[in-house]
Write an enzyme that holds these catalytic residues in place. Structure first.
Site, PDB file in Angstrom:
ATOM      1  N   LYS A 268      -9.353   2.182  20.046  1.00 19.35           N
ATOM      2  CA  LYS A 268      -9.202   2.622  18.658  1.00 19.35           C
ATOM      3  C   LYS A 268      -9.466   1.470  17.695  1.00 19.35           C
ATOM      4  CE  LYS A 268      -5.793   4.350  15.362  1.00 19.35           C
ATOM      5  NZ  LYS A 268      -5.867   3.176  14.496  1.00 19.35           N
ATOM      6  N   ARG A 269      -9.049   0.280  18.075  1.00 16.73           N
ATOM      7  CA  ARG A 269      -9.273  -0.893  17.226  1.00 16.73           C
ATOM      8  C   ARG A 269     -10.769  -1.122  16.995  1.00 16.73           C
ATOM      9  NH1 ARG A 269      -6.704  -3.925  20.130  1.00 16.73           N
ATOM     10  NH2 ARG A 269      -4.657  -3.703  19.147  1.00 16.73           N
TER      11      ARG A 269
END
Length: 486
Positions: A268-269
């Site tokens: 997600k980062r």
């Protein structure tokens, strides 16, 4: 295959569903469908500290959008329920098997407090081992039923002293896994710690629950990400001790989906950093209020999303890239799944979407595009939404035409090409690029749908229809493009 094929997807309801998770769903689904088996959704909500309200419903919505709905689930129970581990825990299922392991000498009670565990890690930390594990060496120095006198263990249990149950992993053992993708893998137990099986609150950990549930639900094949490979020795030992290794499902550890540069697992980062979707659908974190954009809301079609995930780690041995779900079911095999990770290329993902927009009739995605117009405050005149001859809609799942009918359709398409209404657009969506997708169709189109069909070749994502198609609905009455009847 001797017994019925049954596969499961068993997510934890802790947040949005990463595209890697959806690919795991897809491979399980394709294998089950190809072999006439069952696809099961089991919710692994044993980690109550990380449980996120709404995450389970989000998972169901994702599977529905992708067209990968399970045969059995908490919402469609079968004879192997319950399908939430919290509900199974309430029936005493996991405790029963944990105690069976203790009584057989394959597990033990550990009464160590969090403070004692932290002290152990600090005391035994060395440069070569900065994070000591509770293993066959250190368990001798801890407060557990292997070291305590039986009478003391009994006293602590009767007094209600908090405890966990840990598996006893002895050194100098070899554990062999026959993986459908990676072949035979041999593990040594020397580096395997005594994992907690049952927590102090009576909840099972993943290690115990996944083995017990796969056995009781008669799961024949278990496909999961390769990040679970280090846990395989513990799971195999549990199968050995509880049910016999011959009862184990066939395992496959799927390759990772990697960052665009290939350096590490896509997270997600990375999505936040690169400005690309990582989750299937928009996910709003109920704790922070932060919304993470999904593929659906970015403007992807589910057909394209499923297609691009299928080829992230698999191919059919040809140069074909575009596949319908039925084609994937027919062609899929674990032998063609790659061992190495697959780099995610967002530009390639958009290419898939562009191709599917071109391939599908506008009737398939017109409702979603209309929502986007409304969100932008662009009004479509009611008359432009009406279909001129009936309103039968697209009949999904209809049987495709025969070869003879395809030839006739192609001739009819050429003959009908000049037949237009006063707007200059075709009256009918005569045939998709692939007649097998939705079968033979003669669906009357509204002006809105005809416009979308005209401009779709210039659209990569669904929001692209707004700048491409708005022109046709500006003004009113005979001032609008295509309404001049003179």
């Amino acid at each position: 295959m001797s017994k019925r094929v049954r596969l499961r997807f068993a997510p934890s309801p802790t947040g949005g569903l990463h595209l890697g998770g959806v690919r795991t769903v897809l491979y399980n689904y394709l294998f089950a469908r190809k072999h006439g088996g069952d696809f099961v959704l089991r919710i692994e909500d044993t980690d109550q500290a990380r449980y996120v309200p709404g995450a389970e419903e989000y998972i169901m919505e994702t599977l529905k959008w992708c067209g990968l709905e399970p045969d059995e689930s908490p919402y469609k129970p079968g004879r192997f329920g319950p399908y939430r581990q919290s509900e199974r825990k309430a029936l005493g299922i996991y405790e029963k098997y944990a105690l069976q392991l203790v009584n057989a000498g394959h597990a033990y009670y550990a009464f160590d407090t969090p403070t004692e565990l932290e002290a152990m890690r600090e005391k035994h930390k060395i440069a070569d081992n900065p994070s000591p594990q509770y293993d066959h060496t250190l368990r001798r120095k801890m407060r557990n039923s292997l070291n305590l006198e039986p009478a003391e263990t009994k006293r602590l249990l009767e007094a209600g002293t908090p405890y966990v149950i840990r598996i006893r992993v002895d050194p100098d053992q070899q554990v062999i896994l026959n993986d459908l993708i990676r072949g035979e893998i041999t593990f040594s137990t020397d580096g395997v710690d005594d994992k907690v099986l049952l927590k102090a609150d009576g909840m099972p950990t993943y290690h115990l629950a996944v083995v017990v549930d796969d056995y009781l639900m008669e799961i024949s094949h278990a496909f999961r990400g390769e990040e679970w490979l280090p846990s395989a020795p513990v799971h195999i030992l549990l199968w050995r001790h509880l049910f016999g290794e011959d009862k184990m499902p066939r395992w496959a550890h799927l390759p990772l989906i990697l960052k665009p540069d290939g350096n590490g697992k896509l997270s997600k980062r990375d999505g936040d950093r690169l400005g690309i979707p990582i989750y299937a659908l928009d996910w709003k974190d109920p704790k922070t209020g932060e919304t993470t954009t999904g593929f659906r809301e970015t403007g992807f079609l589910p057909e394209a999303f499923v297609n691009l995930l299928a080829v992230l780690g698999w191919n059919d041995g040809s140069n074909q890239e575009l596949f319908t779900l039925d084609e994937l079911i027919a062609l899929f095999s674990m032998e063609r799944v790659h061992k190495g990770g697959a780099k995610f290329d967002f530009e390639k993902a958009k290419w898939f979407n562009h191709e599917w927009i071109k391939r599908l009739p506008a009737t398939v995605f017109s409702a979603r595009v209309l929502e986007l117009f409304k969100e932008k405050g662009i009004a479509i005149p009611e008359g432009d939404m009406e279909r001129p001859i009936g309103d039968e809609g697209v009949k999904e799942g209809a049987q495709g035409p025969s070869d003879e009918e395809v030839d006739a359709i192609e001739e009819a398409a050429e003959a009908l090409a000049p037949i237009t209404d006063v707007t200059g657009f075709p009256l009918f969506d005569v045939m998709t690029a692939d007649p097998g997708i939705y079968g033979l169709m003669r669906t009357p189109l509204s002006k809105f749908e005809r416009v979308l069909d005209v401009v779709k070749d210039r659209c990569t994502l669904l929001p692209d229809f707004i700048p491409q198609a708005t022109f046709f609905f500006q003004g009113s009455g005979d001032d609008r493009p295509g309404c001049n009847t003179a």
